[in-house]
Motif scaffolding. Structure first.
Motif, PDB file in Angstrom:
ATOM      1  N   PHE A  64       0.836  -1.201   0.000  1.00 24.95           N
ATOM      2  CA  PHE A  64       0.000   0.000   0.000  1.00 24.95           C
ATOM      3  C   PHE A  64       0.871   1.252   0.000  1.00 24.95           C
ATOM      4  O   PHE A  64       0.629   2.184  -0.773  1.00 24.95           O
ATOM      5  CB  PHE A  64      -0.924  -0.014   1.215  1.00 24.95           C
ATOM      6  N   LEU A  65       1.877   1.288   0.858  1.00 25.86           N
ATOM      7  CA  LEU A  65       2.751   2.460   0.911  1.00 25.86           C
ATOM      8  C   LEU A  65       3.525   2.633  -0.388  1.00 25.86           C
ATOM      9  O   LEU A  65       3.728   3.761  -0.849  1.00 25.86           O
ATOM     10  CB  LEU A  65       3.708   2.345   2.101  1.00 25.86           C
ATOM     11  N   ARG A  66       3.953   1.530  -0.984  1.00 29.40           N
ATOM     12  CA  ARG A  66       4.676   1.623  -2.257  1.00 29.40           C
ATOM     13  C   ARG A  66       3.768   2.158  -3.349  1.00 29.40           C
ATOM     14  O   ARG A  66       4.191   2.960  -4.184  1.00 29.40           O
ATOM     15  CB  ARG A  66       5.225   0.263  -2.640  1.00 29.40           C
ATOM     16  N   ALA A  67       2.501   1.750  -3.340  1.00 29.42           N
ATOM     17  CA  ALA A  67       1.559   2.229  -4.353  1.00 29.42           C
ATOM     18  C   ALA A  67       1.283   3.715  -4.183  1.00 29.42           C
ATOM     19  O   ALA A  67       1.072   4.428  -5.165  1.00 29.42           O
ATOM     20  CB  ALA A  67       0.259   1.443  -4.263  1.00 29.42           C
ATOM     21  N   ILE A  68       1.273   4.199  -2.955  1.00 31.51           N
ATOM     22  CA  ILE A  68       1.004   5.618  -2.718  1.00 31.51           C
ATOM     23  C   ILE A  68       2.190   6.489  -3.123  1.00 31.51           C
ATOM     24  O   ILE A  68       2.019   7.520  -3.780  1.00 31.51           O
ATOM     25  CB  ILE A  68       0.664   5.861  -1.227  1.00 31.51           C
ATOM     26  N   PHE A  69       3.387   6.077  -2.738  1.00 33.49           N
ATOM     27  CA  PHE A  69       4.548   6.942  -2.889  1.00 33.49           C
ATOM     28  C   PHE A  69       5.320   6.776  -4.187  1.00 33.49           C
ATOM     29  O   PHE A  69       6.223   7.543  -4.468  1.00 33.49           O
ATOM     30  CB  PHE A  69       5.496   6.758  -1.706  1.00 33.49           C
ATOM     31  N   THR A  70       5.009   5.803  -4.974  1.00 34.81           N
ATOM     32  CA  THR A  70       5.706   5.645  -6.247  1.00 34.81           C
ATOM     33  C   THR A  70       4.731   5.882  -7.385  1.00 34.81           C
ATOM     34  O   THR A  70       3.558   5.545  -7.310  1.00 34.81           O
ATOM     35  CB  THR A  70       6.308   4.237  -6.388  1.00 34.81           C
ATOM     36  N   THR A  71       5.231   6.459  -8.425  1.00 33.19           N
ATOM     37  CA  THR A  71       4.422   6.667  -9.627  1.00 33.19           C
ATOM     38  C   THR A  71       4.994   5.796 -10.729  1.00 33.19           C
ATOM     39  O   THR A  71       6.206   5.626 -10.847  1.00 33.19           O
ATOM     40  CB  THR A  71       4.437   8.137 -10.061  1.00 33.19           C
TER      41      THR A  71
END
Length: 64
Positions: free
Chosen positions: A17-24
Motif C-alpha cells: 500500500f505504501l509503495r503504491a502511494i509513494f511511487t508513480t
C-alpha cells in the motif's frame, strides 16, 4: 519462527500500500505490468482447468 512468518505476512499489504502511494509508474511500465498480470491470470485458469479435469477423471475411475 511462526511468529516471524506471521509478522512478515501481515506487513506485506502495508508495504504494498505504501509503495503504491509513494511511487508513480509510467504508462509504459503500467501497461507492461497489466499485460503480465493478464498472462498470469490465464496461467492460473489453465492450471485450475487441468486440476478440474484430473478430478473428473479420478471420480470417473472411482465410479467404474
Amino acid at each position: 519462527m511462526y511468529k516471524l512468518l506471521g509478522i512478515m505476512l501481515a506487513a506485506i499489504p502495508i508495504v504494498l500500500f505504501l509503495r503504491a502511494i509513494f511511487t508513480t509508474q509510467s504508462k509504459k511500465r503500467s501497461q507492461a505490468v497489466s499485460d503480465f498480470k493478464k498472462q498470469i491470470d490465464y496461467l492460473v485458469w489453465a492450471i485450475l482447468f487441468l486440476i478440474g479435469c484430473e478430478v473428473v477423471y479420478l471420480v470417473g475411475t472411482l465410479i467404474f
